[in-house]
Structures are given as C-alpha cells and as structure tokens.
Design an enzyme around this catalytic site. Structure first.
Site, short mmCIF file in Angstrom:
data_model
loop_
_atom_site.label_atom_id
_atom_site.label_comp_id
_atom_site.label_asym_id
_atom_site.label_seq_id
_atom_site.Cartn_x
_atom_site.Cartn_y
_atom_site.Cartn_z
N ASP A 107 0.83 -1.21 0.00
CA ASP A 107 0.00 0.00 0.00
C ASP A 107 0.87 1.27 0.00
O ASP A 107 1.99 1.26 0.49
CB ASP A 107 -0.92 -0.03 1.24
CG ASP A 107 -2.12 0.90 1.09
OD1 ASP A 107 -2.36 1.38 -0.04
OD2 ASP A 107 -2.81 1.14 2.09
N HIS B 240 2.41 3.43 -8.97
CA HIS B 240 2.25 1.98 -9.23
C HIS B 240 3.46 1.45 -10.00
O HIS B 240 3.96 0.36 -9.75
CB HIS B 240 0.98 1.71 -10.03
CG HIS B 240 -0.28 2.12 -9.30
ND1 HIS B 240 -0.50 1.80 -7.99
CD2 HIS B 240 -1.38 2.83 -9.70
CE1 HIS B 240 -1.68 2.29 -7.60
NE2 HIS B 240 -2.22 2.92 -8.62
N LEU C 162 10.64 -20.56 -4.76
CA LEU C 162 9.62 -19.69 -4.15
C LEU C 162 8.29 -19.74 -4.90
O LEU C 162 8.26 -19.69 -6.13
CB LEU C 162 10.15 -18.23 -4.17
CG LEU C 162 9.16 -17.14 -3.74
CD1 LEU C 162 8.96 -17.17 -2.23
CD2 LEU C 162 9.66 -15.76 -4.17
#
Ligand code: IPE
Ligand code: IPE
Ligand code: MG
Length: 254
Positions: free
Chosen positions: A24, A41, A135
């Site tokens: 955020d 972004h 991962l």
C-alpha cells in the site's frame, strides 16, 4: 544496520514459511513526488522485484502479494487500466528472470473477471513456471477475503449435493482445502506498508494467527532491508496460538 549485517542475524531455523504483503501507498508516494498516481504503481514494481529476489534468496516457501482487491474496481477507469497494463508488462518482462530463479507463479482471486490480456499473461506465467520448485509467488488479483470464503462455501455445497460430504468429520482443515490458498501454508507474517492498521479484506480466514508487521514506509520505497527487519522482528515474537509457554504455568497458591 546494513543489509549484509541484518542477513547474518537472521535465524534460518525460524524462517516464516509464508509471507503475505499488503502493498500500500503507491498513490501517496506519487503525490509526494508531484507525480500522477500511476507513476507510483510503476515505481512499486521495483519494490516487487526486490522483495521477490530476497524471498527467493533466503529460501522463503511462499510470498503472497495483494496487488488488486475486488474493491479496487471502484477506482477511476484510467487507474484500473494502468494497473492491468502494468501487471501484463511486469509478467512479460520478468518471466525469464522468474524462471531463472525457479519461482512458481500462482494467482488467487477472481482471475476470470480480469481483462483478457491480463488473464492471458497470468495463465501463461502460471503454465510456464508450473514445474518450478523454488519460491511460490502468489499474486492476489481481484481478490477479496470474503469472496474467498463465499466461494469455498459454494464449492462445499456443490460437493455436498453431487457426491456428499461427511459433515461430522468436516473440520477447519477440510474447509481450508476449498479456499483459493489450498495447499499453501497459512501466512506466518503479514506486512502492510504505508502505516494503515487494517486488513482491507485480505485473507480473512488465513490470517487468524499470523504475526502482523506494519510500517510507515510507502510501498515504492520498500526494499530488501525492510523485509529483513520485518523477518528479524518476526523471529523475536513469541507465537502462542492461544496456549501458554512452558514455565508460565500458574502455581497452585497464585
Ligand atoms: C496500493 O497503493 C496499490 C493498490 C491498491 C493497487 P494505493 O494505490 O492504494 O496507494 P495509496 O493508498 O492511495 O497511497
Ligand atoms: C489494499 O489497499 C489493497 C491492495 C494493496 C491491493 P487499498 O489502498 O485498496 O486499501 P484501503 O482502501 O486503504 O483499505
Ligand atoms: Mg491504498
């Protein structure tokens, strides 16, 4: 402390298996720089790359990134379009690097409602990396914790009606197996950037006993060093899961 020094302090025996992040603060970061929100972004992608690299290097099993919530559709169209395009560009540009790192891409959320071009890129990344054993990069896209639970309930009812279910033996584990996150360990550590103290409809079931780590740092500024600090803090926590630790029992005359 520097990254190398923090790395030395990390206890490999007490690694979080699954880290979830509410990324955020992109909009506020852009505003601070006098830029349009979309630039925030875009800058956030650098943070994503950094964190994937670190998680992969230190052997984290799964990393879930909250990238787009069901509620985010209420944002201006132009911002949503930019986010979807950035998702596509990110996956396209990074797919080879993800392969090199042995990362397995997964996605949770109502992927089928995303624009087709974004869906194609996601399914392509999932397919190309499906045999990777490193991962797990789990992207939460068009995700809502409540919808996750609701869809599980629908699937359970369908299963009950079609082939039956043993309700007496239906427990938390059985319920979890109907969630989007089926097969993944529950997050051990939840990180939220930009200093907001809320879950914003993220993994409501899965976070029941997760350790929370909230920082004022805005997502585009979040780097490996911050992740290491979060992991070190996590390793100092006493996870009790409602129990008490040995030696903490009440004595009889207390
Ligand atoms: C997080 O940053 C990214 C998404 C929700 C897609 P925001 O866009 O929410 O940034 P702020 O909270 O407005 O600063
Ligand atoms: C949460 O951030 C969703 C994502 C990071 C994708 P928001 O910015 O949408 O959350 P609120 O509105 O501050 O709760
Ligand atoms: Mg926000």
């Amino acid at each position: 402390m520097k990254e190398e020094d923090l790395l030395k302090l990390i206890n490999p025996e007490k690694m979080p298996r699954h880290i979830a992040i509410i990324m955020d603060g992109n909009g506020r970061w852009a505003k601070q720089q006098g830029l349009l929100r979309v630039m925030g972004h875009k800058a956030g992608i650098e943070a994503i790359k950094d964190i994937i690299t670190m998680c992969s290097d230190i052997g984290i099993q799964a990393l879930t990134l909250y990238a787009f919530s069901v509620e985010n559709w209420h944002r201006p169209k132009i911002e949503i379009n930019s986010l979807m395009k950035l998702l596509k560009i990110f996956l396209r540009n990074e797919i080879n690097e993800l392969q090199r790192k042995n990362v397995k891409v997964m996605a949770i959320g109502r992927i089928q409602e995303l624009p087709l071009f974004a869906q194609q890129e996601i399914y392509n990344a999932i397919d190309k990396t499906k045999n990777n054993t490193g991962l797990i990069l789990n992207l939460a896209l068009n995700y809502s914790g409540r919808v996750d639970i609701l869809e599980a309930v629908r699937k359970i009812i369908e299963k009950y009606e079609s082939s039956g279910l043993n309700l007496k033996e239906f427990d938390e584990e059985s319920f979890s197996s109907f969630l989007y996150t089926s097969g993944l360990p529950e997050p051990d550590l939840l990180i939220r950037t930009s200093g907001e103290y809320r879950l914003s409809n993220f993994m409501l079931w899965q976070l029941a006993y997760t350790e929370l780590w909230i920082t004022d740092i805005l997502w585009p500024d979040f780097r490996k060093i911050h992740l290491l600090k979060a992991i070190l803090d996590y390793q100092k926590r006493k996870r009790r899961f409602g129990k008490i630790h040995e030696g903490e029992e009440c004595s009889e005359n207390e």
